[in-house]
Design an enzyme around this catalytic site. Sequence first.
Site, PDB file in Angstrom:
ATOM      1  CB  SER A  38      -0.968  -2.600  -3.392  1.00  0.00           C
ATOM      2  OG  SER A  38       0.171  -3.064  -4.027  1.00  0.00           O
ATOM      3  CG  ASP A  82      -3.868  -6.610  -9.915  1.00  0.00           C
ATOM      4  OD1 ASP A  82      -2.729  -6.652 -10.400  1.00  0.00           O
ATOM      5  OD2 ASP A  82      -4.096  -6.244  -8.743  1.00  0.00           O
ATOM      6  CG  HIS A  85      -1.790  -3.377  -8.770  1.00  0.00           C
ATOM      7  ND1 HIS A  85      -2.344  -4.208  -7.826  1.00  0.00           N
ATOM      8  CD2 HIS A  85      -0.922  -2.581  -8.103  1.00  0.00           C
ATOM      9  CE1 HIS A  85      -1.827  -3.926  -6.651  1.00  0.00           C
ATOM     10  NE2 HIS A  85      -0.960  -2.936  -6.779  1.00  0.00           N
TER      11      HIS A  85
HETATM   12  N1  LIG Z   1       0.779   2.823  -7.402  1.00  0.00           N
HETATM   13  C1  LIG Z   1       0.995   2.431  -6.057  1.00  0.00           C
HETATM   14  C2  LIG Z   1       1.536   1.053  -5.923  1.00  0.00           C
HETATM   15  C3  LIG Z   1       0.564   0.047  -6.359  1.00  0.00           C
HETATM   16  O1  LIG Z   1       0.723  -1.075  -5.549  1.00  0.00           O
HETATM   17  C4  LIG Z   1       1.996   3.301  -5.402  1.00  0.00           C
HETATM   18  O2  LIG Z   1       2.650   4.088  -6.083  1.00  0.00           O
HETATM   19  O3  LIG Z   1       2.130   3.189  -4.195  1.00  0.00           O
END
Ligand SMILES: N[C@@H](CCO)C(=O)O
Length: 348
Positions: free
Chosen positions: A137, A293, A322
């Site tokens: 991400s 995703d 994701h």
């Molecule tokens: N779940 C992740 C973000 C996912 O991109 C976070 O809380 O950083």
Amino acid sequence: MNEGITIEKLKKPFITEAGFRFNEPDVAYKTWGSLNKEKNNVILICHALTGHAAADEWFPGIFGSGRVCDPAKNFILCINVPGSPYGSVGPWSENPDSGRPYKSSFPEITVRDMVRFQQQLLDQLGITGIELVLGGSLGGMQALEFSIMDDRIESAALIAMGKSHSPWAIGISHAQRQAIFTDPKWNNGNYDKNDGPAKGLAAARMMAMITYRTPSDYEKKFSRGLQGDSDQFQVESYLNYQGKKLADRFDAHSYITLTEAMDSHDVSRDRGSFQEVLGQIQSPVKVIGIESDHLYPTHEQKELAKLLKNAEYKEIKSSYGHDAFLIEFEQINDIIKPFIKEKQTLSY
Ligand SMILES: N[C@@H](CCO)C(=O)O
């Protein structure tokens, strides 16, 4: 979370892309293993939106003997990004000009700023080579920019992101920020640290949690079940819980700064075409998509792998969506580990 975290000052000023200057800002980081004599046995982990330097807490399954991050072999490093509430300079740091926290005057931070900030610490530590940079991400966006901006990078693993932040993802970020702005406690950013727009931040997280998962995951977990004896659906209770949990540990200014940083992600910006920019990366790259995703669909990773010269596309099979990059550790190890070996064969 604070265990093993080092906080020190960057010795040189950190100047953002937009020209904002921080003199000696704090940088928080955590390391595992030992640096070799050549200072080049480094694995750099880049964290996602609400992550922090303690990668062993949110990426536990990739640490250990026989896994990607083996402290017996590598010096593993994770650096908290600027703008976050977890130790590096952020909206609640003291502005030396006013003696008060920056809050809304904290400047715009881009993904490239995050990379340049981390590069300053890597320089300070005398790092000469980075065997692998990886992240999912926002972490993947940083790892991609690292591959472009830092010639110490020898290989990269980029999970669940693309060459730029899509209008779909920007739209989702925007809606989340509006939820924060709509909370009266936001008050144009003038709130006390312990009395902020918790409801707005929780609503933003609830929206995000929907995009991080899938219809089938929620079906399996909750069905149309009610929570205990209440008339609330289980999924509502779950999202309320997740929203509050984030509001208790994160900060609205940071959420805005970091989601805007994600929206800034575009490797072509001021550089040329995607083909030109990505075609210049020589180091081998694994681009890893997650089949379910919805936030960064796999066509984005397939496209990225095609644009890179020396990349291979791999897919995580998961119904989690994701967030599978924070769950499917066995598959992540299986995909990245042989890559490290291949690379080591090439380099030594
Ligand atoms: N779940 C992740 C973000 C996912 O991109 C976070 O809380 O950083």
